[in-house]
Design a protein around this motif. Structure first.
Motif, mmCIF file in Angstrom:
data_model
loop_
_atom_site.group_PDB
_atom_site.id
_atom_site.type_symbol
_atom_site.label_atom_id
_atom_site.label_comp_id
_atom_site.label_asym_id
_atom_site.label_seq_id
_atom_site.Cartn_x
_atom_site.Cartn_y
_atom_site.Cartn_z
ATOM 1 N N GLY A 17 26.025 50.811 46.177
ATOM 2 C CA GLY A 17 25.446 50.130 45.032
ATOM 3 C C GLY A 17 25.844 50.866 43.758
ATOM 4 O O GLY A 17 25.916 52.097 43.754
ATOM 5 N N ILE A 18 26.103 50.120 42.694
ATOM 6 C CA ILE A 18 26.442 50.720 41.405
ATOM 7 C C ILE A 18 25.558 50.104 40.336
ATOM 8 O O ILE A 18 25.492 48.885 40.202
ATOM 9 N N ASN A 19 24.886 50.978 39.577
ATOM 10 C CA ASN A 19 24.070 50.545 38.447
ATOM 11 C C ASN A 19 24.827 50.875 37.171
ATOM 12 O O ASN A 19 25.055 52.045 36.870
ATOM 13 N N SER A 20 25.204 49.840 36.423
ATOM 14 C CA SER A 20 25.966 50.006 35.186
ATOM 15 C C SER A 20 25.158 49.652 33.945
ATOM 16 O O SER A 20 25.703 49.656 32.840
ATOM 17 N N ASN A 21 23.886 49.342 34.098
ATOM 18 C CA ASN A 21 23.081 48.920 32.946
ATOM 19 C C ASN A 21 22.852 50.040 31.946
ATOM 20 O O ASN A 21 22.813 51.216 32.299
ATOM 21 N N ASP A 22 22.653 49.643 30.691
ATOM 22 C CA ASP A 22 22.326 50.571 29.614
ATOM 23 C C ASP A 22 20.878 51.024 29.786
ATOM 24 O O ASP A 22 19.942 50.301 29.432
ATOM 25 N N ALA A 23 20.689 52.222 30.330
ATOM 26 C CA ALA A 23 19.348 52.738 30.622
ATOM 27 C C ALA A 23 18.622 53.210 29.368
ATOM 28 O O ALA A 23 17.407 53.411 29.409
ATOM 29 N N SER A 24 19.328 53.353 28.255
ATOM 30 C CA SER A 24 18.639 53.755 27.022
ATOM 31 C C SER A 24 17.761 52.619 26.506
ATOM 32 O O SER A 24 16.760 52.860 25.838
ATOM 33 N N VAL A 25 18.115 51.395 26.829
ATOM 34 C CA VAL A 25 17.321 50.226 26.448
ATOM 35 C C VAL A 25 16.483 49.745 27.631
ATOM 36 O O VAL A 25 15.314 49.408 27.482
ATOM 37 N N TYR A 26 17.072 49.713 28.818
ATOM 38 C CA TYR A 26 16.388 49.273 30.039
ATOM 39 C C TYR A 26 16.007 50.507 30.845
ATOM 40 O O TYR A 26 16.705 50.910 31.773
ATOM 41 N N THR A 27 14.899 51.104 30.458
ATOM 42 C CA THR A 27 14.516 52.413 31.002
ATOM 43 C C THR A 27 14.198 52.381 32.493
ATOM 44 O O THR A 27 14.268 53.420 33.146
ATOM 45 N N ASP A 28 13.865 51.219 33.046
ATOM 46 C CA ASP A 28 13.651 51.123 34.495
ATOM 47 C C ASP A 28 14.937 51.413 35.261
ATOM 48 O O ASP A 28 14.895 51.683 36.458
ATOM 49 N N ASP A 29 16.069 51.351 34.588
ATOM 50 C CA ASP A 29 17.362 51.601 35.225
ATOM 51 C C ASP A 29 17.878 53.020 34.996
ATOM 52 O O ASP A 29 19.032 53.321 35.316
ATOM 53 N N ALA A 30 17.035 53.899 34.479
ATOM 54 C CA ALA A 30 17.416 55.302 34.268
ATOM 55 C C ALA A 30 17.709 55.965 35.609
ATOM 56 O O ALA A 30 17.178 55.567 36.658
ATOM 57 N N PHE A 31 18.547 56.981 35.577
ATOM 58 C CA PHE A 31 18.981 57.662 36.805
ATOM 59 C C PHE A 31 17.797 58.175 37.624
ATOM 60 O O PHE A 31 17.785 58.042 38.847
ATOM 61 N N GLU A 32 16.782 58.723 36.960
ATOM 62 C CA GLU A 32 15.604 59.231 37.687
ATOM 63 C C GLU A 32 14.910 58.101 38.448
ATOM 64 O O GLU A 32 14.400 58.300 39.547
#
Length: 182
Positions: free
Chosen positions: A73-88
């Motif tokens: 699986g690869i997550n490419s979303n902008d986590a700075s805006v979509y914080t649920d997608d942050a690496f942690e």
């Protein structure tokens, strides 16, 4: 409004990459490849389409591994805006769901661009030579799981693992758009 994946020419060669994963290591395209192929699923934590299909994807990943096809699986979303997608949060999802595959972080979004990914979940299936053989949906589930849905990705990659052509048609993936950085 859901986004649909584009069609891609079969036989396109997979683009090389190295990405960090939630297991604490870096993975390359070559290190992920199974004896009979590789599936790359562009996914994320917050998308309702991903949440709906995740149990089926986990089931299919287990079964495909027994046929020599690995999944990542690869997550490419902008986590700075979509914080649920942050690496942690990716790490937490990996543990919560006991993902049987590496979950990679594409912080620069270059891998998503290289693969032409547009939505989550979007599956790309490659043969043992890392040539594209499948692009589309995991199954017909949308925002709610369809437990008895035809297993489009699984059936296609099972054929690829046994040197056969995947059945047509290949239905496009449909889900949330990838959240691009500005």
């Amino acid at each position: 409004m859901p986004t649909a994946s584009p069609a891609t020419d079969p036989g396109t060669q997979a683009a090389a990459f190295t990405l960090p994963a939630t297991d604490g290591s870096n993975h390359t395209l070559d290190s992920l490849k199974g004896a009979n192929g590789l599936v790359i699923v562009f996914m994320c934590n917050h998308c309702p389409y991903v949440k709906a299909v995740l149990p089926n994807l986990i089931r299919d990943a287990h079964e495909l591994q027994s046929h020599g096809v690995n999944l990542a699986g690869i997550n490419s979303n902008d986590a700075s805006v979509y914080t649920d997608d942050a690496f942690e949060r990716m790490i937490a999802l990996t543990h919560e769901w006991r993902l049987p595959f590496p979950y990679l972080h594409d912080e620069t979004q270059q891998v998503a661009r290289d693969y032409g990914a547009v939505c989550t979940p979007e599956a790309l299936g490659f043969d043992r030579e890392l040539r594209l053989r499948y692009r589309g949906r995991i199954d017909a589930s949308r925002k709610e799981a369809l437990p008895l849905a035809r297993r489009d990705l699984f059936e296609a990659m099972l054929a690829v693992a046994h040197d056969a052509e995947p059945d047509d048609p290949q239905y496009p993936a449909l889900g949330c758009s990838i959240k691009w950085k500005r």
